[in-house]
Design an enzyme around this catalytic site. Structure first.
Site, short mmCIF file in Angstrom:
data_model
loop_
_atom_site.label_atom_id
_atom_site.label_comp_id
_atom_site.label_asym_id
_atom_site.label_seq_id
_atom_site.Cartn_x
_atom_site.Cartn_y
_atom_site.Cartn_z
CB THR A 129 36.16 31.56 40.87
OG1 THR A 129 35.64 32.91 40.96
CG2 THR A 129 37.74 31.99 41.71
CB ALA A 131 32.28 34.47 41.68
CB CYS A 132 35.77 36.80 39.51
SG CYS A 132 36.66 38.18 38.82
N GLY A 133 35.63 36.18 36.25
CA GLY A 133 36.20 35.60 35.18
C GLY A 133 37.54 36.36 34.88
CB CYS A 135 39.83 36.54 39.94
SG CYS A 135 38.03 36.82 40.32
#
Length: 291
Positions: A129, A131-133, A135
């Site tokens: 996402t 927000a988070c690479g 996840c």
């Protein structure tokens, strides 16, 4: 490596908002309807595989701000350890998706002969996402990709006075942020403080992937003797990506995480946080910052 259509992008869009200003005076001035420019966030499907008829199978979908998509795809593949250089890629092209009108949200990457096909590795599960690479990783062990570059003995030294000037230079180049107020930035600087390349994205990890992908495509790796500055915090994943690219110094205008400090220590990198207002915290590799 050959690439096509790398500049198609829609980094922002205009939407209607109701502006509420509690300090405004006069009838109707507290609540005003007006257009606002906001950062774009769209999915990018990265397809990877060997040469052959038809498109490559999908490897991952990441949420990103359109623009520099070839850099993003190549940087992602490099930082995941799936390619080692531009020579591992035969072609990379931005393709029309299934949307109408076309949004060009697909990058098709053809690997060079002899490069392992990552899609065939069932242990890898990617879905990222903005927000988070990390996840979608199958396990924490898979996250800890090892760099092929040794930065521990990199002789870089940077005056603290010069480091303190970099956030302002980065901010001056953030045209997307000027329009939207909603984009992260990653900037690569030379030893004399020159901004070499800047990339923006709604995801901080995407911005770094775009910088690294540019360096891969320009055959500039390792990024020895250079500085990477990020506009937000320094997380584990950003520190790992900097190490993968052979960067001896990562600086952030905000805080690092414990894992970021641990990775920087392991790599022999210099990690600087809270770089703002002529102050900074040097968490690792203090010998490279000359005060």
């Amino acid at each position: 490596m050959r690439g096509r259509m790398g500049d198609v992008g829609r980094a922002s869009d205009r939407r209607g908002v109701v502006r509420v200003d509690l300090d405004a005076t006069g009838a109707g001035r507290r609540r005003v309807r007006r257009p606002d420019t906001i950062a774009a966030e769209e999915p990018l499907e990265i397809r990877v595989g060997p040469a052959g008829p038809g498109p490559r199978p999908p490897l991952t979908v990441t949420m990103r701000t359109p623009g520099a998509d070839l850099d993003l795809a190549i940087g992602f593949l490099f930082n995941e350890g799936l390619i080692r250089s531009a020579d591992d890629v035969s072609t990379a092209q931005l393709c029309a998706g299934t949307d109408t009108p076309n949004t060009y949200n697909v990058v098709d990457v053809t690997l060079a002969p002899g490069v392992p096909d990552p899609v065939a590795d069932a242990t890898r599960h990617f879905h990222t996402t903005s927000a988070c690479g990390v996840c979608g990783k199958a396990s924490i062990d898979a996250v800890r990709t090892r760099s092929i570059f040794d930065v521990r003995d990199d002789p870089l030294s940077v005056p603290a006075e010069l480091l303190a000037e970099l956030p302002q230079r980065l901010r001056a180049g953030q045209r997307g942020f000027d329009r939207t107020g909603g984009l992260h930035a990653a900037g690569l600087f030379s030893t004399d403080g020159e901004l070499v390349v800047l990339r923006e994205d709604v995801g901080r990890h995407n911005a770094v992937d775009k910088v690294v992908g540019w360096a891969v495509r320009e055959h500039r790796l390792p990024l020895s003797g250079q500085v990477l500055l990020v506009s937000g915090r320094a997380s584990f994943e950003l520190t790992q990506k900097a190490w993968m690219a052979g960067l001896p110094l990562l600086a952030a205008v905000s805080a690092p995480s414990t894992l970021a400090v641990d990775v920087a220590t392991e790599a022999g990198m210099t990690l600087v946080g809270f770089l703002r207002d002529r102050t900074m915290n040097v968490y690792t590799g203090g010998h490279r910052v000359i005060a």
